[in-house]
Design a protein around this motif. Structure first.
Motif, PDB file in Angstrom:
ATOM      1  N   ILE A  78       0.857  -1.180   0.000  1.00 26.10           N
ATOM      2  CA  ILE A  78       0.000   0.000   0.000  1.00 26.10           C
ATOM      3  C   ILE A  78       0.896   1.233   0.000  1.00 26.10           C
ATOM      4  CG2 ILE A  78      -1.917   1.185   1.130  1.00 26.10           C
ATOM      5  CD1 ILE A  78      -2.498  -1.719   0.239  1.00 26.10           C
ATOM      6  N   VAL A  79       0.572   2.197  -0.859  1.00 27.64           N
ATOM      7  CA  VAL A  79       1.386   3.401  -1.028  1.00 27.64           C
ATOM      8  C   VAL A  79       0.470   4.614  -1.122  1.00 27.64           C
ATOM      9  CG1 VAL A  79       3.283   2.186  -2.177  1.00 27.64           C
ATOM     10  CG2 VAL A  79       1.376   3.091  -3.536  1.00 27.64           C
ATOM     11  N   PRO A  80       1.030   5.835  -1.031  1.00 28.05           N
ATOM     12  CA  PRO A  80       0.218   7.029  -1.300  1.00 28.05           C
ATOM     13  C   PRO A  80      -0.330   7.001  -2.722  1.00 28.05           C
ATOM     14  CG  PRO A  80       2.264   7.625  -0.180  1.00 28.05           C
ATOM     15  CD  PRO A  80       2.392   6.179  -0.574  1.00 28.05           C
ATOM     16  N   SER A  81      -1.452   7.656  -2.930  1.00 27.47           N
ATOM     17  CA  SER A  81      -2.159   7.553  -4.209  1.00 27.47           C
ATOM     18  C   SER A  81      -1.396   8.159  -5.375  1.00 27.47           C
ATOM     19  CB  SER A  81      -3.528   8.230  -4.103  1.00 27.47           C
ATOM     20  OG  SER A  81      -3.387   9.610  -3.800  1.00 27.47           O
ATOM     21  N   THR A 107       0.541  -2.523 -11.669  1.00 28.25           N
ATOM     22  CA  THR A 107      -0.312  -1.348 -11.789  1.00 28.25           C
ATOM     23  C   THR A 107      -0.708  -0.872 -10.393  1.00 28.25           C
ATOM     24  OG1 THR A 107      -2.324  -2.692 -11.945  1.00 28.25           O
ATOM     25  CG2 THR A 107      -1.226  -2.099 -14.013  1.00 28.25           C
ATOM     26  N   ALA A 108      -1.329   0.308 -10.348  1.00 29.67           N
ATOM     27  CA  ALA A 108      -1.790   0.876  -9.076  1.00 29.67           C
ATOM     28  C   ALA A 108      -3.306   1.018  -9.115  1.00 29.67           C
ATOM     29  CB  ALA A 108      -1.137   2.228  -8.822  1.00 29.67           C
ATOM     30  N   ILE A 109      -3.972   0.499  -8.094  1.00 25.33           N
ATOM     31  CA  ILE A 109      -5.411   0.687  -7.931  1.00 25.33           C
ATOM     32  C   ILE A 109      -5.600   1.712  -6.819  1.00 25.33           C
ATOM     33  CG2 ILE A 109      -7.590  -0.393  -7.255  1.00 25.33           C
ATOM     34  CD1 ILE A 109      -6.608  -2.968  -8.480  1.00 25.33           C
ATOM     35  N   ARG A 110      -6.225   2.831  -7.128  1.00 22.77           N
ATOM     36  CA  ARG A 110      -6.294   3.964  -6.207  1.00 22.77           C
ATOM     37  C   ARG A 110      -7.663   4.056  -5.518  1.00 22.77           C
ATOM     38  NH1 ARG A 110      -1.640   5.979  -8.240  1.00 22.77           N
ATOM     39  NH2 ARG A 110      -1.391   5.630 -10.481  1.00 22.77           N
ATOM     40  N   HIS A 111      -7.596   4.516  -4.279  1.00 22.38           N
ATOM     41  CA  HIS A 111      -8.823   4.739  -3.507  1.00 22.38           C
ATOM     42  C   HIS A 111      -8.528   5.832  -2.489  1.00 22.38           C
ATOM     43  CE1 HIS A 111     -12.752   3.460  -1.786  1.00 22.38           C
ATOM     44  NE2 HIS A 111     -12.220   3.951  -0.678  1.00 22.38           N
ATOM     45  N   GLY A 112      -9.102   6.996  -2.678  1.00 21.37           N
ATOM     46  CA  GLY A 112      -8.827   8.108  -1.779  1.00 21.37           C
ATOM     47  C   GLY A 112      -7.372   8.500  -1.819  1.00 21.37           C
ATOM     48  N   ALA A 113      -6.748   8.580  -0.644  1.00 22.01           N
ATOM     49  CA  ALA A 113      -5.345   8.980  -0.553  1.00 22.01           C
ATOM     50  C   ALA A 113      -4.393   7.808  -0.710  1.00 22.01           C
ATOM     51  CB  ALA A 113      -5.093   9.662   0.790  1.00 22.01           C
ATOM     52  N   ASP A 132     -10.838   0.935   1.492  1.00 21.67           N
ATOM     53  CA  ASP A 132     -11.922   1.707   2.113  1.00 21.67           C
ATOM     54  C   ASP A 132     -12.043   1.375   3.595  1.00 21.67           C
ATOM     55  OD1 ASP A 132     -14.351   3.466   1.843  1.00 21.67           O
ATOM     56  OD2 ASP A 132     -15.312   1.622   2.543  1.00 21.67           O
ATOM     57  N   ALA A 133     -11.985   0.094   3.919  1.00 21.58           N
ATOM     58  CA  ALA A 133     -12.193  -0.330   5.303  1.00 21.58           C
ATOM     59  C   ALA A 133     -11.078   0.138   6.237  1.00 21.58           C
ATOM     60  CB  ALA A 133     -12.317  -1.850   5.364  1.00 21.58           C
ATOM     61  N   HIS A 134      -9.862   0.282   5.701  1.00 23.32           N
ATOM     62  CA  HIS A 134      -8.710   0.597   6.562  1.00 23.32           C
ATOM     63  C   HIS A 134      -8.001   1.876   6.108  1.00 23.32           C
ATOM     64  CE1 HIS A 134      -9.208  -3.399   8.288  1.00 23.32           C
ATOM     65  NE2 HIS A 134      -9.285  -3.857   7.048  1.00 23.32           N
ATOM     66  N   HIS A 135      -8.734   2.737   5.431  1.00 22.83           N
ATOM     67  CA  HIS A 135      -8.131   3.916   4.815  1.00 22.83           C
ATOM     68  C   HIS A 135      -7.363   4.764   5.818  1.00 22.83           C
ATOM     69  CE1 HIS A 135      -7.863   7.931   3.023  1.00 22.83           C
ATOM     70  NE2 HIS A 135      -7.898   7.323   1.846  1.00 22.83           N
ATOM     71  N   ASP A 136      -7.986   5.130   6.908  1.00 25.48           N
ATOM     72  CA  ASP A 136      -7.356   6.055   7.851  1.00 25.48           C
ATOM     73  C   ASP A 136      -6.146   5.416   8.529  1.00 25.48           C
ATOM     74  OD1 ASP A 136      -9.260   7.874   7.143  1.00 25.48           O
ATOM     75  OD2 ASP A 136     -10.467   7.649   8.963  1.00 25.48           O
ATOM     76  N   ARG A 137      -6.229   4.142   8.853  1.00 27.74           N
ATOM     77  CA  ARG A 137      -5.107   3.466   9.521  1.00 27.74           C
ATOM     78  C   ARG A 137      -3.922   3.337   8.569  1.00 27.74           C
ATOM     79  NH1 ARG A 137      -6.976  -1.959  12.202  1.00 27.74           N
ATOM     80  NH2 ARG A 137      -4.985  -1.725  13.289  1.00 27.74           N
ATOM     81  N   PHE A 138      -4.199   2.970   7.319  1.00 26.84           N
ATOM     82  CA  PHE A 138      -3.127   2.876   6.342  1.00 26.84           C
ATOM     83  C   PHE A 138      -2.481   4.236   6.100  1.00 26.84           C
ATOM     84  CE2 PHE A 138      -4.988  -1.061   3.985  1.00 26.84           C
ATOM     85  CZ  PHE A 138      -4.652  -1.854   5.074  1.00 26.84           C
ATOM     86  N   ALA A 139      -3.319   5.265   5.968  1.00 26.67           N
ATOM     87  CA  ALA A 139      -2.795   6.609   5.702  1.00 26.67           C
ATOM     88  C   ALA A 139      -1.923   7.086   6.861  1.00 26.67           C
ATOM     89  CB  ALA A 139      -3.945   7.579   5.455  1.00 26.67           C
ATOM     90  N   ALA A 140      -2.360   6.819   8.095  1.00 23.96           N
ATOM     91  CA  ALA A 140      -1.573   7.230   9.264  1.00 23.96           C
ATOM     92  C   ALA A 140      -0.240   6.487   9.319  1.00 23.96           C
ATOM     93  CB  ALA A 140      -2.374   6.981  10.539  1.00 23.96           C
TER      94      ALA A 140
END
Length: 251
Positions: A12-15, A34-40, A96-104
């Protein structure tokens, strides 16, 4: 995507991270990354056959090469090797389910790199030092020297056990001394289990980019002090496998 294929997830990486055209994935032939993006966020993936066995040395090399190359330019959360999902919808659900935790977690890893310091005792030097300082071990060595193995089996076993115990004790001390010597230039460390009976030290360090040169210099100085007894190797920078992964975050 065909029903007989899935998506192998690397990390998982920044978008805004974009795989390079020459990036090669796992499988035979190698899949396009390839990269599949979702939010940040984005997930680095490649298509693989669901019936295709994964785990060849070439597959692990492709996995590590992609992640280790990525971490030089952007933070990355490695996903456990071999993780395959059925399609892009599963990737969207994960992000989507772990967006905030991954981003942090990615924010915490910004400008931080992993290095692995691995040292192995020179067997002859280690055993010589043990015999010089341990009368019991020296006596056993004298008893087996020049005798057939069958006649000195018991003594050989006892001597081998003494050597193994001595390696374990010295390994604990070397790991502590290594951390004391270079840990001040790292933000975290993890002692890895030995991968060889003569391993002297094996520690992963998470290092801030600004401290990278000082850390490497400190490791080189530590290695020089022990060059007659231990062969030291420094591997990195690599992805932060020992400190965080997407798999750990979702458990």
């Amino acid at each position: 995507m065909a029903q007989d294929t899935g998506l192998f997830i690397y990390g998982i990486v920044p978008s805004d991270v974009e795989p390079t055209p020459e990036a090669e994935g796992v499988g035979s032939p190698p899949g396009e990354v390839t990269a599949i993006r979702h939010g940040a966020l984005a997930a680095l993936v490649s298509e693989v056959g669901l019936a295709e066995p994964l785990g060849r040395p070439a597959d692990l090399t492709a996995y590590e090469t992609l992640l280790d190359g990525t971490v030089v330019v952007a933070p990355v959360l490695p996903v456990r090797f071999g993780t395959v999902v059925t399609g892009a919808d599963a990737i969207d659900d994960l992000l989507d389910a772990h967006h905030d935790r991954f981003a942090a977690a990615l924010a915490e890893l910004e400008d931080r790199l992993q290095y692995l310091v691995h040292g192995r005792f020179d067997e002859q030097a280690f055993v010589s030092g043990l015999l010089d300082g341990n009368a019991s071990a020296a006596a056993l060595a004298s008893q087996v020297r020049g005798r057939p193995e069958a006649e000195s089996r018991e003594q050989r076993i006892r001597l081998g056990e003494m050597i193994s115990q001595a390696v374990e004790l010295h390994r604990e001390a070397e790991n502590r001394e290594l951390i004391d010597a270079v840990g001040g230039y790292a933000v975290a460390n993890v002692v890895r289990p030995p991968s060889h009976e003569l391993d002297a030290a094996k520690v992963a360090f998470l290092v801030a980019a600004d401290d990278e040169d000082d850390f490497v210099r400190a490791v080189e100085e530590f290695a020089e002090q022990r060059r007659d007894l231990i062969r030291m190797r420094l591997r990195g920078p690599v992805a932060p496998y020992d400190f965080v992964s997407a798999h750990q975050l979702v458990e």
